[in-house]
Design a protein around this motif. Structure first.
Motif, PDB file in Angstrom:
ATOM      1  N   ILE A   1      29.944  54.320  46.145  1.00  0.00           N
ATOM      2  CA  ILE A   1      30.029  52.849  46.181  1.00  0.00           C
ATOM      3  C   ILE A   1      28.897  52.291  47.057  1.00  0.00           C
ATOM      4  CG2 ILE A   1      31.420  50.940  47.125  1.00  0.00           C
ATOM      5  CD1 ILE A   1      33.895  52.469  46.112  1.00  0.00           C
ATOM      6  N   SER A   2      28.662  52.970  48.164  1.00  0.00           N
ATOM      7  CA  SER A   2      27.619  52.533  49.076  1.00  0.00           C
ATOM      8  C   SER A   2      26.249  52.553  48.380  1.00  0.00           C
ATOM      9  CB  SER A   2      27.663  53.463  50.281  1.00  0.00           C
ATOM     10  OG  SER A   2      26.665  53.161  51.139  1.00  0.00           O
ATOM     11  N   CYS A   3      25.980  53.613  47.573  1.00  0.00           N
ATOM     12  CA  CYS A   3      24.694  53.683  46.837  1.00  0.00           C
ATOM     13  C   CYS A   3      24.561  52.504  45.887  1.00  0.00           C
ATOM     14  CB  CYS A   3      24.617  54.965  46.001  1.00  0.00           C
ATOM     15  SG  CYS A   3      24.429  56.421  46.972  1.00  0.00           S
ATOM     16  N   ILE A   4      25.652  52.238  45.127  1.00  0.00           N
ATOM     17  CA  ILE A   4      25.612  51.145  44.143  1.00  0.00           C
ATOM     18  C   ILE A   4      25.329  49.809  44.849  1.00  0.00           C
ATOM     19  CG2 ILE A   4      27.018  49.814  42.490  1.00  0.00           C
ATOM     20  CD1 ILE A   4      28.592  52.431  41.968  1.00  0.00           C
ATOM     21  N   LEU A   5      26.060  49.579  45.959  1.00  0.00           N
ATOM     22  CA  LEU A   5      25.943  48.276  46.623  1.00  0.00           C
ATOM     23  C   LEU A   5      24.583  48.106  47.306  1.00  0.00           C
ATOM     24  CD1 LEU A   5      29.545  47.796  48.018  1.00  0.00           C
ATOM     25  CD2 LEU A   5      28.511  46.788  45.979  1.00  0.00           C
ATOM     26  N   ARG A   6      24.041  49.185  47.848  1.00  0.00           N
ATOM     27  CA  ARG A   6      22.715  49.054  48.490  1.00  0.00           C
ATOM     28  C   ARG A   6      21.649  48.749  47.441  1.00  0.00           C
ATOM     29  NH1 ARG A   6      22.309  53.241  53.552  1.00  0.00           N
ATOM     30  NH2 ARG A   6      24.486  53.025  54.142  1.00  0.00           N
ATOM     31  N   PHE A   7      21.812  49.349  46.265  1.00  0.00           N
ATOM     32  CA  PHE A   7      20.864  49.059  45.188  1.00  0.00           C
ATOM     33  C   PHE A   7      20.984  47.579  44.791  1.00  0.00           C
ATOM     34  CE2 PHE A   7      19.487  48.975  40.747  1.00  0.00           C
ATOM     35  CZ  PHE A   7      18.249  49.588  40.858  1.00  0.00           C
ATOM     36  N   LEU A   8      22.228  47.098  44.637  1.00  0.00           N
ATOM     37  CA  LEU A   8      22.433  45.694  44.243  1.00  0.00           C
ATOM     38  C   LEU A   8      21.941  44.739  45.325  1.00  0.00           C
ATOM     39  CD1 LEU A   8      25.924  45.845  42.519  1.00  0.00           C
ATOM     40  CD2 LEU A   8      23.688  45.622  41.453  1.00  0.00           C
ATOM     41  N   MET A   9      22.040  45.201  46.577  1.00  0.00           N
ATOM     42  CA  MET A   9      21.564  44.378  47.686  1.00  0.00           C
ATOM     43  C   MET A   9      20.053  44.132  47.559  1.00  0.00           C
ATOM     44  SD  MET A   9      21.914  45.522  51.579  1.00  0.00           S
ATOM     45  CE  MET A   9      20.427  46.480  51.560  1.00  0.00           C
ATOM     46  N   SER A  10      19.326  45.148  47.071  1.00  0.00           N
ATOM     47  CA  SER A  10      17.873  44.991  46.977  1.00  0.00           C
ATOM     48  C   SER A  10      17.497  43.973  45.900  1.00  0.00           C
ATOM     49  CB  SER A  10      17.203  46.345  46.724  1.00  0.00           C
ATOM     50  OG  SER A  10      17.598  46.819  45.461  1.00  0.00           O
ATOM     51  N   PHE A  11      18.462  43.611  45.031  1.00  0.00           N
ATOM     52  CA  PHE A  11      18.208  42.570  44.019  1.00  0.00           C
ATOM     53  C   PHE A  11      18.975  41.285  44.339  1.00  0.00           C
ATOM     54  CE2 PHE A  11      17.030  46.434  41.845  1.00  0.00           C
ATOM     55  CZ  PHE A  11      15.890  46.068  41.158  1.00  0.00           C
ATOM     56  N   ASP A  12      19.472  41.181  45.581  1.00  0.00           N
ATOM     57  CA  ASP A  12      20.220  39.980  46.011  1.00  0.00           C
ATOM     58  C   ASP A  12      21.458  39.702  45.170  1.00  0.00           C
ATOM     59  OD1 ASP A  12      18.580  39.377  48.103  1.00  0.00           O
ATOM     60  OD2 ASP A  12      17.249  38.119  46.890  1.00  0.00           O
ATOM     61  N   VAL A  13      22.061  40.745  44.633  1.00  0.00           N
ATOM     62  CA  VAL A  13      23.319  40.545  43.891  1.00  0.00           C
ATOM     63  C   VAL A  13      24.489  40.614  44.880  1.00  0.00           C
ATOM     64  CG1 VAL A  13      24.806  41.425  42.034  1.00  0.00           C
ATOM     65  CG2 VAL A  13      22.329  41.497  41.787  1.00  0.00           C
ATOM     66  N   VAL A  14      24.385  41.464  45.885  1.00  0.00           N
ATOM     67  CA  VAL A  14      25.341  41.423  47.003  1.00  0.00           C
ATOM     68  C   VAL A  14      24.560  41.238  48.305  1.00  0.00           C
ATOM     69  CG1 VAL A  14      27.113  42.889  45.915  1.00  0.00           C
ATOM     70  CG2 VAL A  14      25.393  43.937  47.334  1.00  0.00           C
ATOM     71  N   SER A  15      25.279  40.749  49.328  1.00  0.00           N
ATOM     72  CA  SER A  15      24.664  40.596  50.653  1.00  0.00           C
ATOM     73  C   SER A  15      25.223  41.669  51.565  1.00  0.00           C
ATOM     74  CB  SER A  15      25.013  39.239  51.252  1.00  0.00           C
ATOM     75  OG  SER A  15      24.676  38.235  50.353  1.00  0.00           O
ATOM     76  N   CYS A  16      24.494  41.967  52.616  1.00  0.00           N
ATOM     77  CA  CYS A  16      24.949  43.014  53.521  1.00  0.00           C
ATOM     78  C   CYS A  16      24.599  42.641  54.961  1.00  0.00           C
ATOM     79  CB  CYS A  16      24.240  44.314  53.130  1.00  0.00           C
ATOM     80  SG  CYS A  16      24.688  45.659  54.185  1.00  0.00           S
ATOM     81  N   SER A  17      25.508  42.949  55.865  1.00  0.00           N
ATOM     82  CA  SER A  17      25.196  42.811  57.288  1.00  0.00           C
ATOM     83  C   SER A  17      25.551  44.138  57.949  1.00  0.00           C
ATOM     84  CB  SER A  17      26.002  41.661  57.899  1.00  0.00           C
ATOM     85  OG  SER A  17      27.372  41.910  57.674  1.00  0.00           O
ATOM     86  N   THR A  18      24.941  44.415  59.069  1.00  0.00           N
ATOM     87  CA  THR A  18      25.251  45.691  59.749  1.00  0.00           C
ATOM     88  C   THR A  18      25.882  45.407  61.102  1.00  0.00           C
ATOM     89  OG1 THR A  18      22.988  45.729  60.560  1.00  0.00           O
ATOM     90  CG2 THR A  18      23.450  47.089  58.644  1.00  0.00           C
ATOM     91  N   LYS A  19      26.768  46.327  61.496  1.00  0.00           N
ATOM     92  CA  LYS A  19      27.434  46.208  62.800  1.00  0.00           C
ATOM     93  C   LYS A  19      27.441  47.590  63.417  1.00  0.00           C
ATOM     94  CE  LYS A  19      30.719  42.506  63.206  1.00  0.00           C
ATOM     95  NZ  LYS A  19      32.044  42.099  62.862  1.00  0.00           N
ATOM     96  N   LYS A  20      27.459  47.646  64.755  1.00  0.00           N
ATOM     97  CA  LYS A  20      27.551  48.956  65.400  1.00  0.00           C
ATOM     98  C   LYS A  20      28.960  49.506  65.223  1.00  0.00           C
ATOM     99  CE  LYS A  20      26.084  50.817  69.816  1.00  0.00           C
ATOM    100  NZ  LYS A  20      26.878  51.917  69.539  1.00  0.00           N
ATOM    101  N   GLY A  21      29.075  50.726  64.688  1.00  0.00           N
ATOM    102  CA  GLY A  21      30.388  51.349  64.527  1.00  0.00           C
ATOM    103  C   GLY A  21      30.663  52.293  65.678  1.00  0.00           C
ATOM    104  N   PRO A  22      31.657  53.194  65.520  1.00  0.00           N
ATOM    105  CA  PRO A  22      31.961  54.152  66.583  1.00  0.00           C
ATOM    106  C   PRO A  22      30.764  55.075  66.847  1.00  0.00           C
ATOM    107  CG  PRO A  22      33.462  54.375  64.695  1.00  0.00           C
ATOM    108  CD  PRO A  22      32.488  53.317  64.343  1.00  0.00           C
ATOM    109  N   GLY A  23      30.489  55.410  68.106  1.00  0.00           N
ATOM    110  CA  GLY A  23      29.363  56.273  68.474  1.00  0.00           C
ATOM    111  C   GLY A  23      28.054  55.608  68.100  1.00  0.00           C
ATOM    112  N   SER A  24      27.194  56.391  67.426  1.00  0.00           N
ATOM    113  CA  SER A  24      25.892  55.807  67.045  1.00  0.00           C
ATOM    114  C   SER A  24      25.924  55.294  65.594  1.00  0.00           C
ATOM    115  CB  SER A  24      24.795  56.867  67.216  1.00  0.00           C
ATOM    116  OG  SER A  24      25.157  57.977  66.415  1.00  0.00           O
ATOM    117  N   ALA A  25      27.115  55.335  64.971  1.00  0.00           N
ATOM    118  CA  ALA A  25      27.211  54.948  63.542  1.00  0.00           C
ATOM    119  C   ALA A  25      26.909  53.454  63.356  1.00  0.00           C
ATOM    120  CB  ALA A  25      28.602  55.262  63.028  1.00  0.00           C
ATOM    121  N   VAL A  26      26.356  53.146  62.189  1.00  0.00           N
ATOM    122  CA  VAL A  26      26.121  51.737  61.829  1.00  0.00           C
ATOM    123  C   VAL A  26      27.030  51.421  60.647  1.00  0.00           C
ATOM    124  CG1 VAL A  26      24.436  50.089  60.918  1.00  0.00           C
ATOM    125  CG2 VAL A  26      23.720  51.809  62.590  1.00  0.00           C
TER     126      VAL A  26
END
Ligand SMILES: C[S@@+](CC[C@H](N)C(=O)[O-])C[C@H]1O[C@@H](n2cnc3c(N)ncnc32)[C@H](O)[C@@H]1O
Length: 245
Positions: free
Chosen positions: A45-70
């Motif tokens: 799902i993450s692959c699909i959505l990141r691809f769609l993000m590059s065409f502005d079909v979905v938007s994405c924001s990042t947040k710091k997760g547990p440890g060094s995870a994003v």
């Protein structure tokens, strides 16, 4: 293909239902995937959505997760509206699903012959047509002049009657005749349902067209040769009175 997968896996509608809130791929996997291995699904799902993000079909924001995870959190971008089911206001989502399934299945057979033998694909196609029709016809309904003095309108190749049902919903004095191939008409909702005032006729546009004051053809001639278009248009002409449209 990515839009196709996002619609087919219900990712688009799950994001739409989040009503402006962002979701991670893991949260989406819980909502839409039935299989046990949600972690593997979340990675896809993450692959699909990141691809769609590059065409502005979905938007994405990042947040710091547990440890060094994003944590990547997704939401719908404005253009994704066209692919959500939109509470019945019309959608290109079913067309996106059909456009990928169809060429794989046809293997060179003329489409409408193939649909006759494949009810699953036939239904998928009819739904795709009905949903995109909602988008287009709702705009047409804003122009009452188009429907002035029409008592009977014939939709040639009208699928399961979605276009005429919409027209009748606004212009109740108009009687609708929805004509399509027999296997399509057999799938059309019965007259007792929403489609009151629309008569379904199984027919063949190369043979004859039912009479009315106006003939409507939407997404019909682009798939025919010049000779076939002439044949269909002559049949429409015969079906109309002198002042017909
Ligand atoms: C591209 S779809 C368009 C459907 C509808 N007019 C719309 O815009 O949503 C073409 C339609 O033509 C119908 N069709 C194809 N060949 C036909 C024929 N020979 N006679 C009558 N209808 C036909 C198909 O079954 C299908 O519903």
């Amino acid at each position: 293909m990515a839009v196709h997968m996002a619609v087919k896996l219900d990712l688009v509608d799950a994001l739409s239902a989040a009503d402006g809130h962002t979701l991670t791929a893991d949260e989406l996997a819980v909502k839409v995937v039935k299989a046990e291995d949600k972690a593997e699904s979340a990675a896809l799902i993450s692959c699909i959505l990141r691809f769609l993000m590059s065409f502005d079909v979905v938007s994405c924001s990042t947040k710091k997760g547990p440890g060094s995870a994003v944590l990547w959190r997704y939401s719908l971008a404005p253009r994704c509206w066209w692919f959500t089911m939109n509470n019945g206001e019309g959608s290109l989502g079913p067309v996106a699903v059909f456009d990928v399934d169809e060429p794989t299945a046809l293997g060179g057979t003329p489409a409408y012959n193939y649909f006759r033998k494949n009810p699953r694909l036939s239904t998928l196609f009819d739904q795709a047509m009905a949903h995109q029709s909602l988008l287009v016809i709702r705009k047409l309904l804003e122009h009452p002049k188009v429907f002035d003095s029409i008592e009977v309108i014939v939709d040639v190749g009208g699928g399961t009657g979605a276009t005429l049902a919409l027209i009748r919903g606004r212009y109740k004095h108009i009687k609708g005749i929805n004509m399509d191939l027999a296997h399509v008409i057999s799938e059309a909702p019965s007259l007792k349902e929403l489609f009151y005032g629309v008569v379904h006729v199984a027919g063949e546009m190369f043979g004859s067209v039912p009479s009315g004051d106006a003939v409507l053809m939407k997404w019909m001639l682009h798939m025919q040769s010049d000779e076939e278009c002439m044949m269909i248009l002559k049949n429409c002409h015969k079906a109309l009175p002198d002042n017909g449209r």
